[in-house]
Motif scaffolding. Sequence first.
Motif, PDB file in Angstrom:
ATOM      1  N   TYR A 128      28.546  67.430  83.931  1.00 48.91           N
ATOM      2  CA  TYR A 128      29.348  68.275  83.040  1.00 48.91           C
ATOM      3  C   TYR A 128      29.893  69.525  83.709  1.00 48.91           C
ATOM      4  CZ  TYR A 128      24.838  70.710  82.829  1.00 48.91           C
ATOM      5  OH  TYR A 128      23.658  71.341  83.167  1.00 48.91           O
ATOM      6  N   SER A 156      31.561  67.995  80.177  1.00 47.73           N
ATOM      7  CA  SER A 156      32.499  69.107  80.200  1.00 47.73           C
ATOM      8  C   SER A 156      31.870  70.344  79.588  1.00 47.73           C
ATOM      9  CB  SER A 156      33.770  68.755  79.416  1.00 47.73           C
ATOM     10  OG  SER A 156      33.450  68.317  78.103  1.00 47.73           O
ATOM     11  N   SER A 158      33.660  74.075  78.065  1.00 47.43           N
ATOM     12  CA  SER A 158      34.943  74.761  77.857  1.00 47.43           C
ATOM     13  C   SER A 158      34.795  76.140  77.214  1.00 47.43           C
ATOM     14  CB  SER A 158      35.858  73.903  76.980  1.00 47.43           C
ATOM     15  OG  SER A 158      35.322  73.756  75.673  1.00 47.43           O
ATOM     16  N   GLU A 175      40.506  72.788  78.060  1.00 49.94           N
ATOM     17  CA  GLU A 175      40.263  71.568  77.294  1.00 49.94           C
ATOM     18  C   GLU A 175      41.321  70.504  77.512  1.00 49.94           C
ATOM     19  OE1 GLU A 175      39.269  72.559  73.256  1.00 49.94           O
ATOM     20  OE2 GLU A 175      37.411  73.574  73.884  1.00 49.94           O
ATOM     21  N   PRO A 204      30.927  65.933  76.201  1.00 50.84           N
ATOM     22  CA  PRO A 204      30.925  67.393  76.123  1.00 50.84           C
ATOM     23  C   PRO A 204      29.491  67.895  76.132  1.00 50.84           C
ATOM     24  CG  PRO A 204      32.491  66.463  74.573  1.00 50.84           C
ATOM     25  CD  PRO A 204      31.723  65.310  75.136  1.00 50.84           C
ATOM     26  N   VAL A 210      30.785  74.015  74.413  1.00 48.78           N
ATOM     27  CA  VAL A 210      32.096  73.433  74.124  1.00 48.78           C
ATOM     28  C   VAL A 210      32.501  73.785  72.695  1.00 48.78           C
ATOM     29  CG1 VAL A 210      31.762  71.502  75.722  1.00 48.78           C
ATOM     30  CG2 VAL A 210      31.209  71.203  73.308  1.00 48.78           C
ATOM     31  N   LEU A 214      36.983  70.382  70.908  1.00 44.25           N
ATOM     32  CA  LEU A 214      36.761  69.449  72.009  1.00 44.25           C
ATOM     33  C   LEU A 214      35.820  68.325  71.591  1.00 44.25           C
ATOM     34  CD1 LEU A 214      37.348  68.704  74.931  1.00 44.25           C
ATOM     35  CD2 LEU A 214      35.367  70.077  75.608  1.00 44.25           C
ATOM     36  N   SER A 218      37.275  64.604  71.825  1.00 41.60           N
ATOM     37  CA  SER A 218      36.585  63.668  72.719  1.00 41.60           C
ATOM     38  C   SER A 218      36.163  62.418  71.956  1.00 41.60           C
ATOM     39  CB  SER A 218      35.362  64.343  73.343  1.00 41.60           C
ATOM     40  OG  SER A 218      35.741  65.415  74.183  1.00 41.60           O
ATOM     41  N   THR A 232      25.804  63.776  74.183  1.00 40.07           N
ATOM     42  CA  THR A 232      25.681  65.224  74.335  1.00 40.07           C
ATOM     43  C   THR A 232      24.231  65.625  74.170  1.00 40.07           C
ATOM     44  OG1 THR A 232      26.658  67.352  73.654  1.00 40.07           O
ATOM     45  CG2 THR A 232      26.031  65.830  71.897  1.00 40.07           C
TER      46      THR A 232
END
Length: 453
Positions: A128, A156, A158, A175, A204, A210, A214, A218, A232
């Motif tokens: 991530y 990810s 963000s 994003e 995410p 995040v 997002l 996603s 997640t």
Amino acid sequence: MATLLVKHARVLVTMDDERREIADGALFVRDNVIEAVGATSDLPAAADEVLDLRDHVVLPGLVNTHHHMYQSLTRVIVGGQNQELFGWLRSLYPIWAGLTAEAVYVSAKLAAAELILSGCTTSSDHLYIFPNDVTLDDEIRGVQETGLRFHATRGSMSVGESKGGLPPDSVVEEEDAILADSRRVIEQYHDNSRHAMLRIGLAPCSPFSVSRDLMCASAELARSYPGVRLHTHLAETQPDVAYSLEMFGLKPGEYAEDVGWIGEDVWHAHCVHLTDEALDRFGRTGTGVAHCPASNARLASGIARVREMLRRGIPVGLGVDGSASNDSGHLLNEARLALLMQRALTQDPAVMTARDALELATLGGARVLGRDDIGALKPGMAADFVAYDLNQLPFAGAWHDPVAALLFCTSVDVSVSVINGRVVVRDGKLATLELEPLIKRHKALALALVNGE
């Protein structure tokens, strides 16, 4: 077509519908698929390759449902040794900001090798953080070179500190860029066919790194492709719960539902602090959980209520979690800890048996990852299996129940591992790579990363 025969296993644990354990067991494999399972006397006597596994327990390959392979570079960091999750992350984010493509490639290769030697034949991973020249491609390449069956997730972050998140702004992404790269890796790598060696998921990182947008975007993107799953972190610690209440006005389980993150295509890591209502919701919808007992203990996060999850019908698998919050990547040991910690949590020695824990590590993990072609040894399944040699010190005195011994006694490495019909460990040694130069390069990269070089 190549054939492989395994014969004379002291016990062959099938994890089939009847949960058969076959004495003097055997397997016949054609190419990458199991063709026959039974007693040695009932199977063909010859094949292109024959493995005599007398004095071994043969199991379906173990399935790892949560990991951060890059973290093998930052085990036992001094500033994080005695921290809970948020403090531990804050001590490590600045170090991880120095990650490079080579570091991710080498760390993934080493982490995959460690998993394979422990008995793992399929693993997911949650990458991530993408500083500098890092891409998911680097991790995929490293893992593929080991022969491990792989579910790579494009993670990810963000929301940095300036927007109320936990990570520093220097390690978060825009994003739009996250979603564009997520689409790229799905279209480039995802294989939804039966017995696939590589699949992609979207992941995410966490509610505290995040945005709600997002999470929703996603989910929409993943669900536009067949077999792309969502992953997640959720309800790992009490501060995690407090953050969710403060920022979203919802408990973690409620937040997951609010952003569309429940269903059979979703699995969440940890879930230590989910409410009864959330557990019921997960059970009704088939939402999965990756149980990570060692990491949860190491960070003092608590113990997930796995027996309650199973009672409600929640799919539960095991995860070694990142090698910097577990400091190990031994999946058989994770099963052992799951067994012991559920007993400690409930003060009930019958709450989880050795075979229950083994099921979490095989069939449970397969279900969490959406696979019906791994996790059991029966015709039509992928030829993923491992063998543990009982002629080792930890098993002395335990031959009367060698299957339970694997869980109760000191965890050991495999003697043999076959993944997708290919022998990747033979006589306890990896056949796909040389460990010594890999460890040497990994050490150099780890020291450079920690020292900021």
